[in-house]
Design an enzyme around this catalytic site. Structure first.
Site, short mmCIF file in Angstrom:
data_model
loop_
_atom_site.label_atom_id
_atom_site.label_comp_id
_atom_site.label_asym_id
_atom_site.label_seq_id
_atom_site.Cartn_x
_atom_site.Cartn_y
_atom_site.Cartn_z
N GLU A 323 0.83 -1.21 0.00
CA GLU A 323 0.00 0.00 0.00
C GLU A 323 0.86 1.26 0.00
O GLU A 323 0.86 2.02 0.98
CB GLU A 323 -0.89 0.02 1.24
CG GLU A 323 -1.86 -1.13 1.33
CD GLU A 323 -2.55 -1.22 2.69
OE1 GLU A 323 -1.98 -0.73 3.69
OE2 GLU A 323 -3.63 -1.78 2.74
N PRO A 324 1.62 1.51 -1.05
CA PRO A 324 2.45 2.72 -1.05
C PRO A 324 1.59 3.97 -1.22
O PRO A 324 0.65 3.98 -2.01
CB PRO A 324 3.35 2.52 -2.29
CG PRO A 324 2.58 1.62 -3.19
CD PRO A 324 1.71 0.74 -2.32
N GLY A 325 1.90 4.99 -0.46
CA GLY A 325 1.24 6.28 -0.62
C GLY A 325 2.27 7.30 -1.07
O GLY A 325 2.31 7.73 -2.22
N ARG A 326 3.16 7.64 -0.12
CA ARG A 326 4.21 8.63 -0.38
C ARG A 326 5.02 8.33 -1.64
O ARG A 326 5.31 9.21 -2.44
CB ARG A 326 5.15 8.65 0.84
CG ARG A 326 6.23 9.70 0.80
CD ARG A 326 7.28 9.41 1.89
NE ARG A 326 6.70 8.99 3.14
CZ ARG A 326 6.37 9.82 4.13
NH1 ARG A 326 6.61 11.09 4.01
NH2 ARG A 326 5.82 9.35 5.25
N ARG A 363 4.36 19.17 7.87
CA ARG A 363 5.33 18.09 8.15
C ARG A 363 6.62 18.59 8.79
O ARG A 363 7.21 17.91 9.60
CB ARG A 363 5.63 17.29 6.87
CG ARG A 363 4.42 16.49 6.38
CD ARG A 363 4.79 15.50 5.29
NE ARG A 363 5.66 14.46 5.76
CZ ARG A 363 6.96 14.40 5.53
NH1 ARG A 363 7.56 15.32 4.81
NH2 ARG A 363 7.68 13.41 6.01
N TYR A 367 7.02 16.77 12.13
CA TYR A 367 8.00 15.67 12.12
C TYR A 367 9.43 16.16 11.97
O TYR A 367 10.34 15.35 11.77
CB TYR A 367 7.74 14.75 10.92
CG TYR A 367 6.36 14.19 10.78
CD1 TYR A 367 5.78 13.45 11.80
CD2 TYR A 367 5.64 14.37 9.60
CE1 TYR A 367 4.52 12.92 11.65
CE2 TYR A 367 4.38 13.83 9.44
CZ TYR A 367 3.82 13.12 10.48
OH TYR A 367 2.57 12.60 10.32
N CYS A 394 0.74 32.67 12.90
CA CYS A 394 1.13 33.23 14.19
C CYS A 394 1.73 32.13 15.05
O CYS A 394 1.13 31.68 16.03
CB CYS A 394 -0.07 33.84 14.88
SG CYS A 394 -0.76 35.15 13.90
N TYR A 424 1.07 13.91 2.09
CA TYR A 424 0.85 14.38 3.46
C TYR A 424 1.05 15.88 3.61
O TYR A 424 1.40 16.35 4.70
CB TYR A 424 1.73 13.60 4.47
CG TYR A 424 1.51 12.10 4.35
CD1 TYR A 424 0.31 11.53 4.75
CD2 TYR A 424 2.47 11.28 3.78
CE1 TYR A 424 0.08 10.18 4.60
CE2 TYR A 424 2.25 9.92 3.62
CZ TYR A 424 1.06 9.38 4.04
OH TYR A 424 0.84 8.03 3.89
#
Ligand SMILES: Cc1ncc(COP(=O)(O)O)c(C=O)c1O
Length: 466
Positions: A323-326, A363, A367, A394, A424
Site C-alpha cells: 500500500e504505497p502512498g508517499r 510536516r 515531524y 502566528c 501528506y
C-alpha cells in the site's frame, strides 16, 4: 546588514550549533532528479513543470499552489505495479494509500494504471467510489471505523476490510449478515516492528493504537473470532510497520512474526493465510543525500523475504499486497509560493516569509521533516544565502524549509518552489489563522488543469453559521 549569512553559523561562537546546516550546493539553480518531478526543467532559467512555466501557473491559479506532474504519478504507479507483480500469478497487488493525497483525478489516474486504493474514512471511500474505482479494489482501514462507514463499505462491496478491534469484528459481522453478504477480511496485526528511514526497532510489546498484538496472542484470538463468524470471510493478515523506510530489515522481522502466526493458524484451524498485505511506508528522496532503494529491488526483496519465511514454515506463498502512498505521489508535486518579506537575522540566517506555511505543509513542524527548495521564477548567479523559509502563521514553529540556500538577490515577488510535497501536505492541510487551503493543479504536456479548487474566504464563511 548582509543578506549572505555566514554558513559557519554564529559569528563569535566557538562551537558550531548542533543543527549546523549543510554546505551550500554547487549550483543553486540545479534540480536534483531524485527530488524534483520528472518533468521539472528550467527554460531560460525559469522552472517549468509538465512543460508549463511556473509564472503562468501562478498567474492563473495564484499562490500558494500545489502543482502535480501527472506523468510522474502514473510512471511511478506503473513501475510499482510492474515490479511488484513480477512473479505473482495475478495482478493488482498494489493499493495506493489515499491518505497521502486524495482527489478524484489522482485516484482515476492510478486506477486506470491498474492500482487499487486503500482508504481509511468514509470521505476517502466516497472520493474513490465517485472516481469510479472498482469497489472490489478498495481496502478499508481504520482503528475506529464508524458503523456508518462499515455499512457503506459493505453495501458498496469493497474488496477488503482490515479489521482492527474485537468490537469491529462483531460490528462488521452483524452489518454484513444484515446485508445478506460476507465481508472479506484482513486481520491487522501489530508485529512490534517500528521502522523509519534507516532505523527500525523490534520490540516484544506493541504500545500503539493499531492492530492486534502478536506478542500477547490477541491476534490469534482475532483470527479465531473471524473464522467463527459466517458473515466474515477470512482472507489473511495485514501488517504496516512505519513510514519513509529505506531498507527492508524491518520487513524481514515483521514477515517472520506474521508467518509464525500463519503457521499457528494453519495448525489450529487447517486454514491457509492466502493473502498478506505488507502495508506501505516506502521512502522517497526529500534531500540530495536521501537514497531510497529502487522499486525493483525493494519489491523483489519483499517477495523473497516472505517466500523464505513461507518455505521455512512449510506454508504456501500468500498473495502479496502493498500500500504505497508517499512513494507514488510524494515526488510528483511541488508547492509554489510567493516571497513576501526577507529578514536578515545577521550572523545567523535569512528568514524568507512566503504566503503559505504550516497550514499547507505541517510536516516540518510536526515531524521536523526536511525539504529542498529553489528560486523558481528565474535563475540567479548571486552568492548562496543561508535561509529558512517560513510561513505567515502566528506561530514561530511555522517553518516550511528549515535550512536551505537561496540566492542573495532574492526579492519579494519572487516565486519559490518546494519539492516533494505530494504526500501528506495537501491532505494534512488546515485552515489555521483562517488561511484558505491551496488548490492543486495537474500539469501534463504543456497543459495545466485544476484538479482541486483553491478554497475561498466564502467557503470558510459559509461554514460559520453562528
Ligand atoms: C495501513 C497503512 N498503509 C499504507 C500507508 C501509507 O504509507 P506511505 O505513504 O508511507 O507509503 C499507511 C500510512 O500511514 C498506513 O497506515
Amino acid at each position: 546588514m548582509s543578506r549572505v549569512a555566514h554558513p559557519a553559523g554564529p559569528r563569535h561562537a566557538d562551537v558550531l550549533p548542533a543543527d549546523h546546516p549543510p554546505a551550500p550546493p554547487a549550483d543553486l539553480n540545479a534540480l536534483h532528479p531524485a527530488i524534483w518531478p520528472r518533468s521539472a526543467a528550467r527554460r531560460d532559467g525559469v522552472l517549468t513543470l509538465g512543460g508549463v512555466d511556473v509564472r503562468d501557473l501562478t498567474a492563473e491559479f495564484g499562490t500558494p499552489v500545489f502543482v502535480t506532474d501527472e506523468e510522474d504519478i502514473r510512471g511511478r504507479a506503473r513501475e510499482y505495479l510492474l515490479a511488484f507483480n513480477e512473479g505473482q500469478n495475478d495482478s493488482g497487488g498494489v493499493f495506493y494509500a489515499a491518505k497521502a493525497f486524495c482527489s478524484r483525478a489522482v485516484l482515476r489516474w492510478l486506477h486506470a494504471e491498474g492500482l487499487g486504493v486503500d482508504v481509511c474514512s468514509s470521505g476517502e471511500l466516497e472520493v474513490a467510489l465517485s472516481a469510479g474505482v472498482d469497489p472490489s479494489m478498495i481496502t478499508l482501514h481504520g482503528n475506529n471505523k464508524l458503523p456508518s462507514e462499515l455499512s457503506r463499505a459493505v453495501s458498496a462491496g469493497v474488496g477488503h476490510v482490515v479489521v482492527d478491534s474485537f468490537e469491529e469484528i462483531a460490528r462488521l459481522a452483524f452489518l454484513a449478515s444484515e446485508a445478506g453478504t460476507r465481508a472479506r477480511v484482513l486481520v491487522r496485526v501489530t508485529t512490534g516492528v517500528e521502522a523509519h528511514t534507516h532505523e527500525f526497532m523490534a520490540t516484544a510489546h506493541d504500545d500503539q493504537k493499531f492492530g492486534f498484538s502478536l506478542a500477547s496472542g490477541v491476534a490469534d484470538e482475532a483470527v479465531r473470532r473471524v473464522l467463527a463468524l459466517p458473515s466474515l470471510s477470512f482472507a489473511g493478515l495485514h501488517s504496516h510497520i512505519g513510514s519513509q523506510i529505506f531498507d527492508t530489515a524491518g520487513f524481514e522481522v515483521a514477515a517472520r512474526r506474521v508467518m509464525e502466526l500463519a503457521a499457528r493458524i494453519h495448525a489450529e484451524h487447517g486454514v491457509f493465510v492466502t493473502e498478506l498485505d505488507l502495508g506501505g511506508g516506502f521512502g522517497i528522496a526529500y534531500m540530495p543525500d536521501d537514497d531510497p532503494p529502487d522499486v525493483k529491488s525493494l519489491t523483489a526483496s519483499l517477495r523473497s523475504i516472505v517466500a523464505f519465511q513461507a518455505a521455512a514454515f512449510g506454508l504456501p506463498m500468500p498473495r502479496l499486497t502493498i500500500e504505497p502512498g508517499r512513494a507514488i505521489v510524494g515526488p510528483s508535486t511541488v508547492t509554489l509560493y510567493e516571497v513576501g518579506t526577507i529578514k536578515d537575522v545577521d550572523g545567523l540566517r535569512t528568514y524568507v516569509s512566503v504566503d503559505g506555511g504550516m497550514s499547507d505543509n505541517i510536516r516540518t513542524a510536526l515531524y521536523d521533516a526536511s525539504y529542498t527548495c529553489v528560486l523558481a521564477s528565474r535563475s540567479s548567479s548571486a552568492a548562496p544565502m543561508l535561509s529558512r523559509v517560513v510561513g505567515r502563521h502566528c506561530e514561530s514553529g511555522d517553518i516550511v524549509v528549515r535550512d536551505c540556500y537561496l540566492p542573495s538577490d532574492l526579492s519579494p515577488g519572487d516565486l519559490l518552489a518546494v519539492a516533494a510535497t505530494g504526500a501528506y501536505c495537501r491532505s494534512m492541510a488546515s485552515n489555521y489563522n483562517h488561511l484558505t487551503k491551496p488548490g492543486v493543479v495537474a500539469v501534463k504536456d504543456g497543459v495545466a488543469t485544476e484538479i482541486v479548487r483553491r478554497e475561498t474566504l466564502d467557503d470558510l464563511l459559509r461554514l460559520d453559521v453562528g
